[in-house]
Design an enzyme around this catalytic site. Structure first.
Site, short mmCIF file in Angstrom:
data_model
loop_
_atom_site.label_atom_id
_atom_site.label_comp_id
_atom_site.label_asym_id
_atom_site.label_seq_id
_atom_site.Cartn_x
_atom_site.Cartn_y
_atom_site.Cartn_z
N ASP A 152 10.18 5.74 -10.14
CA ASP A 152 9.78 6.35 -11.41
C ASP A 152 10.51 7.67 -11.67
OD1 ASP A 152 8.13 4.24 -11.86
OD2 ASP A 152 6.27 5.40 -12.01
N SER B 187 0.81 -1.21 0.00
CA SER B 187 0.00 0.00 0.00
C SER B 187 0.85 1.27 0.00
CB SER B 187 -0.97 -0.05 1.18
OG SER B 187 -1.94 0.97 1.10
N LYS C 169 -0.70 -4.32 -3.05
CA LYS C 169 -1.98 -3.78 -2.58
C LYS C 169 -2.10 -2.35 -3.12
CE LYS C 169 -5.19 -2.18 0.40
NZ LYS C 169 -5.65 -0.79 0.52
#
Length: 474
Positions: free
Chosen positions: A329, A318, A343
């Site tokens: 990224d 999460s 998740k």
């Protein structure tokens, strides 16, 4: 008798239809772009009403209407995915207490699968962690009460309780021929969200165990203290998110913002409603709650540029995956470890009145580059050479888990998981088997081999400690 059932059913169906119509009109009044009203499923409502009437008239014991309706709501939500649920007064209160980092219990992150409670991860420095309860363990009995047939919330209620009270937990563990019995004593679970230390001059270690209300503020204080105490220029920062089950979204944005350029995209969400479509940036408006002072202001400038490694594993879920994905990224940090939990769905708490609520999955998380986290997770840049955690439970293993959301990525997600989890050689398989029943290592300690691997990477030592010169995998 049949007339009573029929009348009861018709009355109930009328009530349900009236309520659903009022809810429908209420929802439409709040939305400007609703194209059409979904027709009510009259046949299904009639069946529901008939079942309700039969239970009221024929069940072996009298059952209160409130209990039947509550159980129906529970079933409706539990049948959607592993993370949607109904919260009664006590459960709603427990949810609010849990985000503050202190409660009475055992220290286990759990989910429900096939009618039994499955351990996602024990929380560090808690009775469950110290006793040796492991990821993937199936909890089948609590004291003398069989878990089969309980809801997840009911099982959690039994595990939580007053400090210093005892509970016996019976566990089924893969590879064990007999159930394991643990006699635990409940304690106040105080989760220290941020742990930090100077590994050696110029190298900082920061571990986040869970994302709570104060996580961003605690991280900022740790960074300021460590950078001020350093007697040498900073050469490397290790952010440890292993076994961090997640928590509050604004905490994840705050942690990401501490290391990313201002206004960089951290995460975005996609769902069916306008409210479920969000873009969250490294900006105070996305991580501060209320008109509070920005605790990230005044961080040393080096924290944005110091070489950085983020450690993850199958227990990173999460909010942890949001942070790891954002740093990866934006090429701010190398991610090292094993495939994360996966998740990547958003649960919205929707109050219903009378201090109850529903926790409903309303959207999926996406990393800045558009990768869905759901049922896939974050793939590390450098796979963990020290051990394989391919026995870990992951989101994709849960019954009724939400799909990844991008058809083109589904096969890639599966292939990536296989790559990330495949043991490198037979030696490592044997090593993992030997470690199976040993107590978990303390992250950040001298025995933490992945931390050693990260430090070796910083210093340019790339050879694996398991290999001799010239040895290759076959």
């Amino acid at each position: 008798m049949s007339n009573i059932v029929k009348k009861t059913g018709l009355i109930l169906m009328g009530v349900i239809t009236g309520v659903m119509l009022s809810l429908n009109f209420s929802a439409i009044a709040k939305k400007d772009n609703v194209e059409a009203i979904h027709p009510l499923p009259i046949e299904e409502l009639r069946t529901f009403a008939q079942v309700f009437g039969r239970i009221k008239s024929d069940y072996v014991e009298s059952v209160e209407d409130k209990k039947l309706i509550t159980e129906a709501i529970n079933g409706m939500l539990v049948g959607l995915d592993p993370h949607s649920s109904y919260l009664d007064k006590d459960e709603y209160k427990e949810l609010q207490i849990g985000t503050q980092g202190e409660f009475g219990g055992l220290g286990i992150q759990v989910t429900m699968e096939d009618g039994v409670v499955k351990v996602i991860s024990p929380i560090e420095d808690t009775p469950a962690f110290r006793a040796g309860i492991k990821t993937g363990d199936l909890i089948v009995k609590l004291d003398d009460t069989v878990v089969k047939g309980m809801t997840l919330n009911e099982a959690i209620k039994l595990m939580r309780g007053k400090p210093k009270t005892a509970i016996k937990i019976t566990i089924v563990r893969e590879g064990e021929t007999e159930p394991l019995v643990f006699n635990l004593v409940r304690d106040i679970i105080k989760i220290q969200s941020v742990k930090s230390k100077m590994i050696e001059p110029g190298y900082v270690y920061i571990r986040i165990t869970q994302f709570q209300e104060q996580t961003g503020e605690n991280l900022a204080q740790a960074i300021k203290t460590l950078f001020a105490e350093s007697t040498e220029p900073m050469k490397g920062l290790i952010l440890d998110l292993r076994n961090d089950p997640g928590g509050l979204l604004n905490g994840a944005v705050a942690v990401s913002a501490a290391f990313l350029p201002e206004n960089a995209l951290v995460v975005y969400t996609e769902g069916r409603s306008a409210d479920a479509k969000m873009q969250l940036h490294a900006n105070p408006e996305y991580y501060l709650r209320g008109p509070n002072e920005d605790y990230l202001r005044g961080l040393p400038s080096e924290v944005k540029t110091v070489p950085m490694i983020t450690l993850v594993n199958g227990g990173s879920a999460s909010a942890s995956e949001i942070v790891a994905g954002a740093l990866q990224d934006h090429k701010r940090s190398i991610v090292m470890g094993s495939q994360t939990f996966g998740k990547g769905s958003v649960q919205t708490i929707l109050p219903l009145g009378n201090n109850t609520a529903i926790k409903l999955t309303t959207a999926r998380y996406y990393t800045p580059n558009g990768q869905s986290i759901q049922a896939k997770g974050i793939t590390p840049d450098i796979l963990d050479e020290t051990e394989s955690d391919d026995q870990r439970l992951r989101e994709a293993d849960l019954n009724r888990h939400l799909s990844n959301g991008k058809k083109a990525e589904t096969k890639a997600a599966v292939d990536t998981d296989k790559t990330a989890e495949k043991p490198a050689n037979k030696k490592k398989e044997k090593k993992n088997k030997d470690k199976k029943n040993k107590a978990p290592i303390e992250f950040g300690s001298a025995e933490d081999l992945l931390l050693t691997q990260a430090m070796n990477y910083f210093k340019g030592i790339t050879s694996s400690p398991d290999k001799k010169s010239g040895e290759t995998d076959s």
